[in-house]
Write an enzyme that holds these catalytic residues in place. Structure first.
Site, PDB file in Angstrom:
ATOM      1  N   TRP A 258     -32.514 -25.295  -6.707  1.00 20.44           N
ATOM      2  CA  TRP A 258     -32.699 -25.851  -8.058  1.00 20.44           C
ATOM      3  C   TRP A 258     -32.145 -24.902  -9.123  1.00 20.44           C
ATOM      4  O   TRP A 258     -32.335 -23.686  -9.001  1.00 20.44           O
ATOM      5  CB  TRP A 258     -34.193 -26.128  -8.316  1.00 20.44           C
ATOM      6  CG  TRP A 258     -34.454 -26.679  -9.687  1.00 20.44           C
ATOM      7  CD1 TRP A 258     -33.843 -27.743 -10.271  1.00 20.44           C
ATOM      8  CD2 TRP A 258     -35.394 -26.166 -10.634  1.00 20.44           C
ATOM      9  NE1 TRP A 258     -34.352 -27.943 -11.538  1.00 20.44           N
ATOM     10  CE2 TRP A 258     -35.302 -26.991 -11.783  1.00 20.44           C
ATOM     11  CE3 TRP A 258     -36.302 -25.116 -10.634  1.00 20.44           C
ATOM     12  CZ2 TRP A 258     -36.088 -26.788 -12.921  1.00 20.44           C
ATOM     13  CZ3 TRP A 258     -37.093 -24.915 -11.760  1.00 20.44           C
ATOM     14  CH2 TRP A 258     -36.985 -25.743 -12.892  1.00 20.44           C
TER      15      TRP A 258
ATOM     16  N   ASP B 228     -33.900 -25.933   0.977  1.00 21.37           N
ATOM     17  CA  ASP B 228     -34.431 -27.046   0.185  1.00 21.37           C
ATOM     18  C   ASP B 228     -33.457 -27.469  -0.912  1.00 21.37           C
ATOM     19  O   ASP B 228     -32.884 -26.628  -1.612  1.00 21.37           O
ATOM     20  CB  ASP B 228     -35.747 -26.603  -0.466  1.00 21.37           C
ATOM     21  CG  ASP B 228     -36.398 -27.709  -1.259  1.00 21.37           C
ATOM     22  OD1 ASP B 228     -37.014 -28.593  -0.630  1.00 21.37           O
ATOM     23  OD2 ASP B 228     -36.285 -27.709  -2.506  1.00 21.37           O
TER      24      ASP B 228
ATOM     25  N   TYR C 298     -30.742 -32.367  -8.076  1.00 21.86           N
ATOM     26  CA  TYR C 298     -30.295 -31.023  -8.452  1.00 21.86           C
ATOM     27  C   TYR C 298     -28.800 -31.040  -8.768  1.00 21.86           C
ATOM     28  O   TYR C 298     -27.964 -31.374  -7.915  1.00 21.86           O
ATOM     29  CB  TYR C 298     -30.583 -30.003  -7.343  1.00 21.86           C
ATOM     30  CG  TYR C 298     -32.063 -29.749  -7.093  1.00 21.86           C
ATOM     31  CD1 TYR C 298     -33.051 -30.259  -7.935  1.00 21.86           C
ATOM     32  CD2 TYR C 298     -32.484 -28.993  -6.001  1.00 21.86           C
ATOM     33  CE1 TYR C 298     -34.403 -30.032  -7.707  1.00 21.86           C
ATOM     34  CE2 TYR C 298     -33.841 -28.754  -5.757  1.00 21.86           C
ATOM     35  CZ  TYR C 298     -34.787 -29.284  -6.620  1.00 21.86           C
ATOM     36  OH  TYR C 298     -36.118 -29.048  -6.379  1.00 21.86           O
TER      37      TYR C 298
ATOM     38  N   SER D 274     -41.519 -22.562  -6.893  1.00 24.00           N
ATOM     39  CA  SER D 274     -41.687 -21.617  -8.013  1.00 24.00           C
ATOM     40  C   SER D 274     -42.746 -20.550  -7.721  1.00 24.00           C
ATOM     41  O   SER D 274     -43.682 -20.359  -8.504  1.00 24.00           O
ATOM     42  CB  SER D 274     -41.985 -22.348  -9.332  1.00 24.00           C
ATOM     43  OG  SER D 274     -40.821 -22.956  -9.826  1.00 24.00           O
TER      44      SER D 274
ATOM     45  N   SER E 201     -30.636 -16.444  -8.313  1.00 28.12           N
ATOM     46  CA  SER E 201     -29.292 -16.669  -8.857  1.00 28.12           C
ATOM     47  C   SER E 201     -28.368 -15.512  -8.498  1.00 28.12           C
ATOM     48  O   SER E 201     -27.196 -15.530  -8.861  1.00 28.12           O
ATOM     49  CB  SER E 201     -29.359 -16.854 -10.383  1.00 28.12           C
ATOM     50  OG  SER E 201     -29.928 -15.714 -10.990  1.00 28.12           O
TER      51      SER E 201
ATOM     52  N   ASN F  46     -36.624 -10.268  -2.675  1.00 25.48           N
ATOM     53  CA  ASN F  46     -37.784 -11.152  -2.454  1.00 25.48           C
ATOM     54  C   ASN F  46     -38.086 -11.338  -0.968  1.00 25.48           C
ATOM     55  O   ASN F  46     -39.254 -11.495  -0.577  1.00 25.48           O
ATOM     56  CB  ASN F  46     -37.547 -12.508  -3.131  1.00 25.48           C
ATOM     57  CG  ASN F  46     -37.339 -12.364  -4.634  1.00 25.48           C
ATOM     58  OD1 ASN F  46     -37.485 -11.268  -5.180  1.00 25.48           O
ATOM     59  ND2 ASN F  46     -37.000 -13.442  -5.295  1.00 25.48           N
TER      60      ASN F  46
HETATM   61  P1  NDP Z   1     -39.043 -18.910  -8.528  1.00 33.87           P
HETATM   62  O1  NDP Z   1     -40.297 -19.137  -9.293  1.00 33.87           O
HETATM   63  O2  NDP Z   1     -39.089 -17.859  -7.484  1.00 33.87           O
HETATM   64  O3  NDP Z   1     -37.890 -18.579  -9.586  1.00 33.87           O
HETATM   65  C1  NDP Z   1     -36.638 -18.191  -9.121  1.00 33.87           C
HETATM   66  C2  NDP Z   1     -35.826 -17.601 -10.268  1.00 33.87           C
HETATM   67  O4  NDP Z   1     -36.456 -16.408 -10.756  1.00 33.87           O
HETATM   68  C3  NDP Z   1     -34.438 -17.174  -9.820  1.00 33.87           C
HETATM   69  O5  NDP Z   1     -33.532 -18.245  -9.804  1.00 33.87           O
HETATM   70  C4  NDP Z   1     -34.120 -16.099 -10.821  1.00 33.87           C
HETATM   71  O6  NDP Z   1     -33.805 -16.728 -12.057  1.00 33.87           O
HETATM   72  C5  NDP Z   1     -35.468 -15.401 -10.966  1.00 33.87           C
HETATM   73  N1  NDP Z   1     -35.678 -14.357  -9.938  1.00 33.87           N
HETATM   74  C6  NDP Z   1     -36.001 -14.559  -8.617  1.00 33.87           C
HETATM   75  N2  NDP Z   1     -36.153 -13.378  -7.986  1.00 33.87           N
HETATM   76  C7  NDP Z   1     -35.930 -12.420  -8.901  1.00 33.87           C
HETATM   77  C8  NDP Z   1     -35.946 -11.008  -8.828  1.00 33.87           C
HETATM   78  N3  NDP Z   1     -36.225 -10.368  -7.718  1.00 33.87           N
HETATM   79  N4  NDP Z   1     -35.682 -10.323  -9.976  1.00 33.87           N
HETATM   80  C9  NDP Z   1     -35.394 -10.949 -11.134  1.00 33.87           C
HETATM   81  N5  NDP Z   1     -35.362 -12.295 -11.251  1.00 33.87           N
HETATM   82  C10 NDP Z   1     -35.630 -13.028 -10.149  1.00 33.87           C
HETATM   83  O7  NDP Z   1     -38.566 -20.221  -7.780  1.00 33.87           O
HETATM   84  P2  NDP Z   1     -37.825 -21.556  -8.325  1.00 33.87           P
HETATM   85  O8  NDP Z   1     -38.441 -22.022  -9.587  1.00 33.87           O
HETATM   86  O9  NDP Z   1     -36.368 -21.343  -8.302  1.00 33.87           O
HETATM   87  O10 NDP Z   1     -38.232 -22.566  -7.167  1.00 33.87           O
HETATM   88  C11 NDP Z   1     -37.797 -22.301  -5.833  1.00 33.87           C
HETATM   89  C12 NDP Z   1     -37.284 -23.571  -5.195  1.00 33.87           C
HETATM   90  O11 NDP Z   1     -38.339 -24.529  -5.124  1.00 33.87           O
HETATM   91  C13 NDP Z   1     -36.165 -24.301  -5.956  1.00 33.87           C
HETATM   92  O12 NDP Z   1     -34.894 -23.748  -5.720  1.00 33.87           O
HETATM   93  C14 NDP Z   1     -36.288 -25.698  -5.395  1.00 33.87           C
HETATM   94  O13 NDP Z   1     -35.654 -25.779  -4.142  1.00 33.87           O
HETATM   95  C15 NDP Z   1     -37.801 -25.842  -5.226  1.00 33.87           C
HETATM   96  N6  NDP Z   1     -38.413 -26.530  -6.394  1.00 33.87           N
HETATM   97  C16 NDP Z   1     -39.023 -27.733  -6.160  1.00 33.87           C
HETATM   98  C17 NDP Z   1     -39.593 -28.432  -7.197  1.00 33.87           C
HETATM   99  C18 NDP Z   1     -40.244 -29.746  -6.926  1.00 33.87           C
HETATM  100  O14 NDP Z   1     -40.542 -30.479  -7.878  1.00 33.87           O
HETATM  101  N7  NDP Z   1     -40.491 -30.108  -5.694  1.00 33.87           N
HETATM  102  C19 NDP Z   1     -39.560 -27.936  -8.589  1.00 33.87           C
HETATM  103  C20 NDP Z   1     -38.913 -26.641  -8.709  1.00 33.87           C
HETATM  104  C21 NDP Z   1     -38.389 -25.974  -7.649  1.00 33.87           C
HETATM  105  P3  NDP Z   1     -32.719 -16.155 -13.132  1.00 33.87           P
HETATM  106  O15 NDP Z   1     -31.440 -16.828 -12.856  1.00 33.87           O
HETATM  107  O16 NDP Z   1     -33.303 -16.573 -14.429  1.00 33.87           O
HETATM  108  O17 NDP Z   1     -32.623 -14.668 -12.946  1.00 33.87           O
END
Ligand code: NDP
Length: 330
Positions: free
Chosen positions: A21, A49, A54, A208, A289, A297
């Site tokens: 996502w 996933d 997306y 998330s 990203s 992680n």
């Molecule tokens: P997270 O809460 O883990 O957020 C991930 C984001 O946080 C990254 O893209 C990055 O963003 C930042 N990040 C992650 N690790 C680090 C780190 N070590 N240091 C600094 N920044 C970091 O998870 P997501 O919100 O991305 O959700 C995970 C997955 O869950 C999604 O990809 C999707 O597949 C699924 N999902 C499902 C949903 C649903 O409705 N079923 C809704 C949302 C997600 P940045 O680019 O800002 O640095």
């Protein structure tokens, strides 16, 4: 890598998985997407996933393209997609039989796959009778287009209704839910679904885990450039990162940072390990990203044994949001 059963099903999923996502087909270039998937595979991740919505389908294309090019054995992978928002037309969204059947075909086309391992109803659809949806999802499984079906952000009552229909009609019941779960969002997984684990063997693939990055600590001094919140088209996320509620959360993240420091880990690793600690979680879907974020992680797995009762209590004292179970206050 640790592998966990997806609820009471026979399917084994890596405890840490990877999602697409915001990133695939949008925020990140294809080489970064590829590097992330390779790093995940090397760490033993088998679960990936995505969703039809997306990047308007591009995330599925990018993910499917990488799987094809890398030549990974299909049986080594657990591929999940989600249906609900498939386009702008009145029948391109929701959980009607028509959209479920057509949406699944389009998803598989984009990924160049014959089947998905898991398919989810991405949200509940108040306009479609649950019975119509249960029939259609069950048929996807019976037709071999998916092996298991589940829900995302359905209430416990809606999931129970789906189960009751499946039992009555001898259909395939839902296997898993995909809820948000992290240190700040706990109620569904820890409280609302409690009965579903015992009675229906519900598995959870949680999203998330870092509250979209807030739990990494990088929002402690405002919104940095280059993060998802600063991207064009994602301004709607801002309220979660600024304003009173976010300020209160950041204050907790600062205190949690001290716990991470004492453990010798990063805040992101603490946030992910805390989710893994819950045995009701089948897999924690990581988002990243940058490949460095993902590698960091993935290191959370090693931290889990060190989150003993004293550490968990210290975290609980900072969070102050443990859901109250009815039997606790009786
Ligand atoms: P997270 O809460 O883990 O957020 C991930 C984001 O946080 C990254 O893209 C990055 O963003 C930042 N990040 C992650 N690790 C680090 C780190 N070590 N240091 C600094 N920044 C970091 O998870 P997501 O919100 O991305 O959700 C995970 C997955 O869950 C999604 O990809 C999707 O597949 C699924 N999902 C499902 C949903 C649903 O409705 N079923 C809704 C949302 C997600 P940045 O680019 O800002 O640095």
């Amino acid at each position: 890598m640790e592998y966990r059963s997806l609820g009471s099903s026979g399917l084994m999923v890596s405890a840490l998985s990877f999602g697409t996502w915001v990133t695939f087909g949008d925020q990140v270039q294809e080489d970064t997407a590829r590097a992330c998937m390779i790093a995940a595979r090397e760490a033993g991740v088998n679960f990936f996933d995505t969703a039809e919505v997306y990047a308007e389908g591009r995330a599925e294309e990018v993910m499917g393209g990488i799987i094809e090019k890398e030549g990974w054995k299909r049986s080594d992978l657990v591929i999940a997609t989600k249906l609900f928002w498939g386009g702008k037309g009145p029948n391109d969204r929701g959980l009607s039989r028509k959209h479920i059947m057509e949406g699944m075909d389009a998803s598989l086309d984009r990924m160049h796959l014959d089947y998905a391992d898991l398919v989810y109803c991405h949200r509940p659809d108040p306009r479609t009778p649950i019975e119509e949806t249960v029939w259609a999802m069950s048929d996807l499984v019976r037709n071999g287009l998916a092996f298991y079906w589940g829900t995302s952000e359905w209430s416990a009552q809606q999931i129970m209704e789906a189960w009751a229909i499946a039992r009555r009609e001898h259909l395939v019941p839902p296997t898993m839910e995909q809820p948000q779960y992290n240190m700040f969002t706990r109620d569904r997984v820890e409280h609302e679904y409690a009965r579903l684990y015992e009675e229906f063997g519900l598995g959870t693939t949680i999203w998330s885990p870092l509250a979209g990055g807030l739990l990494t600590g990088k929002y402690n001094r405002g919104i940095p450039e280059g993060t998802r919140v600063s991207l064009a088209g994602y301004q709607w996320l801002r309220p979660g990162y600024e304003g009173d509620e976010a300020t209160a959360r950041v204050a907790k993240v600062e205190k949690l940072g001290a716990v991470a420091k004492d453990l010798g880990c990063t805040m992101a690793q603490l946030g992910v390990a805390w989710c893994l600690k819950n045995p009701r979680v089948s897999t924690v879907i990581l988002g990243a990203s940058k490949v460095e974020q993902l590698i960091e992680n993935l290191g959370a797995l090693e931290l889990v044994p060190r989150l003993d009762a004293a550490v968990m209590e210290r975290i609980e004292g900072i969070l102050g949001n443990k859901p109250v179970m009815e039997r606790d206050w009786r």
